[in-house]
Write a protein that holds these residues in place. Structure first.
Motif, short mmCIF file in Angstrom:
data_model
loop_
_atom_site.label_atom_id
_atom_site.label_comp_id
_atom_site.label_asym_id
_atom_site.label_seq_id
_atom_site.Cartn_x
_atom_site.Cartn_y
_atom_site.Cartn_z
N VAL A 347 -8.76 0.61 -0.07
CA VAL A 347 -7.63 0.90 0.52
C VAL A 347 -6.61 1.04 -0.47
O VAL A 347 -5.82 1.97 -0.48
CB VAL A 347 -7.05 -0.24 1.39
N GLU A 348 -6.38 0.00 -1.56
CA GLU A 348 -5.45 0.12 -2.47
C GLU A 348 -5.81 1.18 -3.69
O GLU A 348 -4.78 1.89 -4.12
CB GLU A 348 -5.36 -1.31 -3.32
N HIS A 349 -6.97 1.36 -3.93
CA HIS A 349 -7.40 2.10 -5.04
C HIS A 349 -7.14 3.82 -4.57
O HIS A 349 -6.70 4.62 -5.44
CB HIS A 349 -8.55 1.94 -5.65
N PHE A 350 -7.85 4.04 -3.31
CA PHE A 350 -7.69 5.60 -2.97
C PHE A 350 -6.88 5.86 -1.92
O PHE A 350 -6.83 6.98 -1.15
CB PHE A 350 -9.24 5.84 -2.55
N LYS A 351 -5.75 4.74 -1.73
CA LYS A 351 -5.09 4.86 -0.79
C LYS A 351 -5.49 5.34 0.68
O LYS A 351 -5.03 6.53 1.38
CB LYS A 351 -3.72 5.87 -1.23
N ARG A 352 -6.57 4.61 0.84
CA ARG A 352 -7.24 5.21 2.31
C ARG A 352 -6.51 4.21 3.43
O ARG A 352 -6.08 3.13 3.07
CB ARG A 352 -8.58 4.82 2.44
N SER A 353 -6.76 4.48 4.83
CA SER A 353 -6.37 3.47 5.81
C SER A 353 -7.55 2.48 5.92
O SER A 353 -8.47 2.80 5.33
CB SER A 353 -6.11 4.32 7.11
#
Ligand code: PFF
Length: 465
Positions: A347-353
């Motif tokens: 979530v934090e690294h790839f800005k995924r939901s």
């Protein structure tokens, strides 16, 4: 990369949300700690390592190594408030060391992914056993029949694959829902219910006529028979059962409210977890002896002894079903802890939901799980080093990765972080703090390193095993 916001009092907040209360945190960590490790793994590993002496070493490891590592993980997690990789990088810099500490976080994330790949397969077994129990498969069955049922089940790769898929699906579903809505709800009733049922089973096992032999097997220690390899197995099991040494507890610590006592919460979790493992041993070993089974039988131990006991109990179908439902829940809440570091990182690294991250990470683990699925059938004959591919994944994760990453985490908390930072998180410099610091600075690192080097044969033998 997404970063946690800072609140009014200058403290960081986690972007994944926070536990709603101290109790919610304790339940979540207990839910993660109490799992297949207590009820499936502890009895079979203790059985394979000869019982008594192994159990005592395991208890020492839990209290002298596991608990200080757990406290270190929670305090690091709460201070950093990010996923384990980012937290270690951030605190590494903040404490005047280096952001390379992120590699320790990465080691943990990787261990979680690898452990879940086989954990989910065994979680699938518990799920299958719910259905076998409901349909009365074990009613009145003999030891041979229950054993044959287990072998025929595990020799079918597609059945294992199906159950593994189902279990992974359940895990992804809850993780996708997030900290408060997903994780908390799942753990609220599982632990108390499981405890209740274990006590009922204890009553049965006391009446089995072989309670004394079970207790003797677990507690009469023959240290001469203990090898360094068994000591390493006991230490690995202590890490595994407490869920420490891989960032899971660090990830959960990131969602911990500021005012909660880390020492108190850790003690509650360690006691509950150890109590359930001992209880499981006290239930299972008398039944093993009562039925003429072999305690060193391996991963099938619980899946044979307990159905056999249930099969001869009044109301056995009901209790068996309830037991496997609860065991599935226990495995499920632990699986959430195993996958959380990787999901939070994604979530934090790839800005995924959260949902996307859960599906991506879950799919990778699902594929890796086939190594374990096939280890029980198609490639069961292919053995090397520690045994089958499953045995090797288990050895590598529990006995190598967890201790190694636990060692580095404690060194970081006790040697790299400054005294002010750690005492602030642990609520001042009282006795509890001093005990933690002593164990975390000296006892835990020296013990981990010593056992590890002994077991891999780097340190020379003195005398005995
Ligand atoms: N502690 C769990 C058990 O005993 O089954 C296994 C586990 C869960 C290990 C979560 C590590 C973890 F992060």
């Amino acid at each position: 990369m997404l970063t946690p916001e800072t609140s009014d009092n200058g403290k960081r907040k986690s972007l994944h949300g926070h536990w709603s209360s101290r109790m919610a945190f304790i339940l979540a960590v207990t839910g993660s700690a109490v799992g297949l490790g207590n009820i499936w793994k502890f009895p079979y590993i203790a059985g394979q390592n000869g019982g008594g002496a192994f159990v005592l070493v395991y208890l020492l490891c839990v209290f002298l190594i596991g608990m200080p590592v757990m406290m270190s993980e929670i305090l690091i997690g709460r201070r950093g408030r990010r996923n384990p990789v980012a937290t270690m990088a951030l605190l590494g810099k903040e404490e005047g060391s280096s952001s390379h500490w992120k590699w320790v976080g990465s080691l943990g994330v990787l261990a979680g992914v690898l452990i879940l790949s086989y954990y989910s397969v065994i979680g699938g077994w518990t799920l299958a056993y719910v259905f076998k129990s409901v349909s009365g498969t074990f009613t009145g069955a003999s030891a041979t029949a229950v054993g044959a049922e287990f072998s025929s089940f595990t020799s079918s790769w597609w059945k294992l694959a199906l159950c593994h898929t189902f279990f992974m699906g359940l895990t992804v579903f809850v993780v996708a829902r997030g900290v408060e809505r997903g994780l908390e709800k799942a753990v609220r009733f599982m632990v108390p219910a499981l405890l209740l049922l274990m006590f009922t089973l204890l009553g049965y096992s006391i009446n089995s006529g072989h309670f004394g032999s079970g207790v003797a097997f677990m507690f009469s220690a023959d240290f001469d028979a203990l090898t360094w390899d068994s000591v390493l197995a006991a230490m690995g099991q202590a890490f595994f059962t407490l869920s420490v040494g891989m960032g899971a507890i660090m990830a959960y610590g990131a969602y911990l409210p500021e005012e909660t006592s880390i020492t108190g919460a850790s003690a509650a979790v360690v006691i509950a977890d150890t109590g359930i493992a001992i209880l499981a041993g006290l239930v299972i070993f008398p039944l093993v002896f009562a039925n003429g089974l072999d305690p060193a039988d391996g991963p099938g131990l619980v899946f044979v002894t307990l159905p056999l006991a249930f099969g001869h109990m009044t109301g056995g179908t009901f209790f068996a079903t309830l037991f496997f439902v609860l065991l599935t829940f226990a495995a499920w809440t632990s699986a959430l802890g195993l996958v959380e570091p990787a999901v939070a990182w994604c979530v934090e690294h790839f800005k995924r939901s959260r949902a996307e991250a859960a599906v991506i990470v879950g799919s990778v683990i699902w594929v890796l799980g086939f190594a374990t699925v096939f280890s029980f059938n198609a490639i069961s004959g292919v053995t090397f080093f520690r045994g089958t591919l499953f045995d090797n994944i288990d050895y590598l994760t529990s006995n190598v990765m967890l201790p190694l990453s636990g060692l580095l985490i404690t060194i970081f908390a006790a040697w790299v972080m400054c005294r002010n930072s750690t005492s602030e998180e642990l609520g001042g410099a009282g006795t509890g703090y001093r005990v933690w610091r002593f164990l975390a600075r000296f006892v835990a690192p020296v013990a981990i390193l010593f056992v590890f080097l002994k077991a891999i044969g780097v340190l020379p033998e003195m005398s005995g095993g």
